[in-house]
Design a protein around this motif. Structure first.
Motif, mmCIF file in Angstrom:
data_model
loop_
_atom_site.group_PDB
_atom_site.id
_atom_site.type_symbol
_atom_site.label_atom_id
_atom_site.label_comp_id
_atom_site.label_asym_id
_atom_site.label_seq_id
_atom_site.Cartn_x
_atom_site.Cartn_y
_atom_site.Cartn_z
ATOM 1 N N MET A 14 1.000 -1.093 -0.177
ATOM 2 C CA MET A 14 -0.097 -0.204 0.182
ATOM 3 C C MET A 14 0.789 1.224 0.034
ATOM 4 S SD MET A 14 -3.146 -1.327 2.545
ATOM 5 C CE MET A 14 -3.559 0.226 2.632
ATOM 6 N N CYS A 15 1.921 1.196 0.757
ATOM 7 C CA CYS A 15 2.722 2.220 0.572
ATOM 8 C C CYS A 15 3.442 2.501 -0.533
ATOM 9 C CB CYS A 15 3.877 2.384 1.906
ATOM 10 S SG CYS A 15 3.131 2.529 3.460
ATOM 11 N N ALA A 16 3.805 1.299 -1.193
ATOM 12 C CA ALA A 16 4.551 1.571 -2.680
ATOM 13 C C ALA A 16 3.423 2.245 -3.565
ATOM 14 C CB ALA A 16 5.085 0.164 -2.970
ATOM 15 N N GLY A 17 2.231 1.527 -3.296
ATOM 16 C CA GLY A 17 1.297 2.035 -4.346
ATOM 17 C C GLY A 17 0.937 3.839 -4.166
ATOM 18 N N ALA A 18 0.824 4.022 -2.972
ATOM 19 C CA ALA A 18 0.683 5.436 -2.578
ATOM 20 C C ALA A 18 1.902 6.159 -3.016
ATOM 21 C CB ALA A 18 0.539 5.459 -1.084
ATOM 22 N N THR A 19 2.937 5.649 -2.768
ATOM 23 C CA THR A 19 4.208 6.482 -3.139
ATOM 24 C C THR A 19 4.115 6.893 -4.855
ATOM 25 O OG1 THR A 19 5.553 5.588 -1.652
ATOM 26 C CG2 THR A 19 6.894 6.471 -3.526
ATOM 27 N N ASN A 20 3.926 5.968 -5.483
ATOM 28 C CA ASN A 20 3.664 6.158 -6.930
ATOM 29 C C ASN A 20 2.562 7.143 -7.260
ATOM 30 O OD1 ASN A 20 5.586 4.101 -7.021
ATOM 31 N ND2 ASN A 20 4.990 2.959 -8.826
ATOM 32 N N LEU A 21 1.274 6.663 -6.800
ATOM 33 C CA LEU A 21 0.109 7.405 -6.975
ATOM 34 C C LEU A 21 0.241 8.883 -6.854
ATOM 35 C CD1 LEU A 21 -2.408 4.521 -6.449
ATOM 36 C CD2 LEU A 21 -1.789 5.522 -8.823
ATOM 37 N N LEU A 22 0.756 9.002 -5.530
ATOM 38 C CA LEU A 22 0.968 10.549 -4.930
ATOM 39 C C LEU A 22 2.199 11.287 -5.451
ATOM 40 C CD1 LEU A 22 -0.315 9.822 -1.408
ATOM 41 C CD2 LEU A 22 -1.965 10.561 -3.329
ATOM 42 N N GLY A 23 3.227 10.598 -5.597
ATOM 43 C CA GLY A 23 4.563 11.030 -5.811
ATOM 44 C C GLY A 23 4.358 11.673 -7.139
ATOM 45 N N VAL A 24 3.901 10.798 -8.174
ATOM 46 C CA VAL A 24 4.046 11.258 -9.686
ATOM 47 C C VAL A 24 3.183 12.331 -9.728
ATOM 48 C CG1 VAL A 24 3.218 10.792 -12.117
ATOM 49 C CG2 VAL A 24 4.721 9.135 -10.558
ATOM 50 N N PRO A 25 2.042 12.782 -9.320
ATOM 51 C CA PRO A 25 1.537 14.119 -9.583
ATOM 52 C C PRO A 25 2.112 15.141 -8.924
ATOM 53 C CG PRO A 25 -0.216 12.455 -9.056
ATOM 54 C CD PRO A 25 1.228 11.847 -8.814
ATOM 55 N N LEU A 26 2.781 14.985 -7.645
ATOM 56 C CA LEU A 26 3.359 15.881 -6.921
ATOM 57 C C LEU A 26 4.695 16.351 -7.497
ATOM 58 C CD1 LEU A 26 3.726 17.640 -4.183
ATOM 59 C CD2 LEU A 26 5.006 15.565 -3.235
ATOM 60 N N PHE A 27 5.500 15.411 -7.922
ATOM 61 C CA PHE A 27 6.720 15.918 -8.393
ATOM 62 C C PHE A 27 6.878 16.096 -9.833
ATOM 63 C CE2 PHE A 27 8.273 13.679 -4.626
ATOM 64 C CZ PHE A 27 9.140 14.428 -4.136
ATOM 65 N N SER A 28 5.933 15.622 -10.748
ATOM 66 C CA SER A 28 5.610 16.117 -11.941
ATOM 67 C C SER A 28 4.993 17.214 -12.084
ATOM 68 C CB SER A 28 5.116 14.677 -12.813
ATOM 69 O OG SER A 28 3.808 14.789 -12.486
ATOM 70 N N GLN A 29 4.271 17.861 -10.995
ATOM 71 C CA GLN A 29 3.361 18.844 -11.043
ATOM 72 C C GLN A 29 2.172 18.599 -12.126
ATOM 73 O OE1 GLN A 29 6.498 21.870 -11.440
ATOM 74 N NE2 GLN A 29 6.307 22.442 -9.415
ATOM 75 N N VAL A 30 1.568 17.477 -11.627
ATOM 76 C CA VAL A 30 0.558 17.133 -12.599
ATOM 77 C C VAL A 30 0.922 16.945 -13.988
ATOM 78 C CG1 VAL A 30 -1.897 16.888 -12.966
ATOM 79 C CG2 VAL A 30 -1.103 17.960 -10.820
ATOM 80 N N PHE A 31 2.064 16.401 -14.410
ATOM 81 C CA PHE A 31 2.613 15.968 -15.643
ATOM 82 C C PHE A 31 3.104 17.435 -16.337
ATOM 83 C CE2 PHE A 31 -0.269 12.707 -14.617
ATOM 84 C CZ PHE A 31 0.501 11.455 -15.047
ATOM 85 N N SER A 32 3.145 18.449 -15.565
ATOM 86 C CA SER A 32 3.684 19.640 -16.333
ATOM 87 C C SER A 32 4.802 20.054 -15.813
ATOM 88 C CB SER A 32 2.571 20.775 -15.954
ATOM 89 O OG SER A 32 2.821 20.999 -14.409
ATOM 90 N N ASN A 33 5.751 19.335 -15.243
ATOM 91 C CA ASN A 33 7.058 19.734 -14.880
ATOM 92 C C ASN A 33 8.096 19.128 -15.907
ATOM 93 O OD1 ASN A 33 9.834 19.814 -13.618
ATOM 94 N ND2 ASN A 33 8.965 19.181 -11.637
ATOM 95 N N ASP A 34 8.413 20.142 -16.803
ATOM 96 C CA ASP A 34 9.276 20.017 -18.013
ATOM 97 C C ASP A 34 10.603 19.805 -17.783
ATOM 98 O OD1 ASP A 34 7.034 20.058 -19.948
ATOM 99 O OD2 ASP A 34 7.296 22.207 -20.061
ATOM 100 N N THR A 35 10.873 20.367 -16.433
ATOM 101 C CA THR A 35 12.397 20.311 -16.078
ATOM 102 C C THR A 35 12.660 18.705 -15.925
ATOM 103 O OG1 THR A 35 12.537 22.412 -15.267
ATOM 104 C CG2 THR A 35 14.264 20.922 -14.503
ATOM 105 N N LEU A 36 11.789 18.003 -14.829
ATOM 106 C CA LEU A 36 11.610 16.710 -14.682
ATOM 107 C C LEU A 36 11.676 15.534 -15.653
ATOM 108 C CD1 LEU A 36 10.065 15.040 -11.575
ATOM 109 C CD2 LEU A 36 9.678 13.968 -13.946
ATOM 110 N N ILE A 37 11.186 15.968 -16.708
ATOM 111 C CA ILE A 37 11.035 15.340 -17.967
ATOM 112 C C ILE A 37 11.995 15.266 -18.855
ATOM 113 C CG2 ILE A 37 9.565 15.020 -20.151
ATOM 114 C CD1 ILE A 37 7.159 15.798 -18.338
ATOM 115 N N THR A 38 12.610 16.627 -18.963
ATOM 116 C CA THR A 38 13.777 16.952 -19.787
ATOM 117 C C THR A 38 15.192 16.056 -19.294
ATOM 118 O OG1 THR A 38 12.867 18.847 -20.404
ATOM 119 C CG2 THR A 38 15.203 18.867 -20.959
ATOM 120 N N LEU A 39 15.162 16.206 -18.050
ATOM 121 C CA LEU A 39 16.318 15.575 -17.425
ATOM 122 C C LEU A 39 16.690 14.242 -17.605
ATOM 123 C CD1 LEU A 39 16.537 17.579 -14.186
ATOM 124 C CD2 LEU A 39 18.289 17.698 -16.059
#
Length: 143
Positions: A14-39
């Protein structure tokens, strides 16, 4: 090796699932973080980020059956180890840029500084759960 309880195993998944499901939108700023993607576009494209969330759903879906899913847990461990290798390669190429990244893009810098450590932790836990599930199933077959 200390036995992991059914409840603890469920909690790991459950923690692994929550890490992926909550971490991606947070760190990717809901898929808009071009810096994260570009790197690291080969790993963290928008499609790659979506697939990470799907893996999170798979972790959650298997939480209740992990005692019967030794092979699936081993696959989960391999996936996490692939991300650890990816992180290591990324650090090898970008380690000296990390302080500047943390200063200019703190969220992205934090992500790149920690994601491999978190994935390594989950890989170890998945391996442990897989081995334990295998042992339980082998004990049931010989009983």
């Amino acid at each position: 090796m200390k036995h992991v309880s059914e409840k603890q195993g469920r909690l790991v998944l459950m923690c692994a699932g929550a890490t992926n499901l909550l971490g991606v939108p947070l760190f990717s700023q809901v898929f808009s973080n071009d810096t994260l993607i570009t790197l690291s576009p080969e790993v963290f494209s928008r499609f790659g980020l979506l697939l990470i969330m799907f893996w999170g759903l798979a972790y959650l879906a298997s939480a209740g059956i992990h005692r019967q899913a030794s092979g699936l847990l081993a696959v989960f461990a391999l996936v996490k180890l692939a991300y650890v290798v990816s992180w290591g390669l990324w650090l090898n190429d970008h380690f000296l840029q990390l302080p500047e990244l943390l200063r200019t893009h703190p969220l992205t810098g934090a992500f790149y500084a920690i994601y491999g450590v978190i994935d390594l932790l989950f890989a170890v836990l998945f391996i442990r759960l897989s081995l334990q599930a295998r042992q339980v199933s082998m004990t049931q077959v010989t009983s």
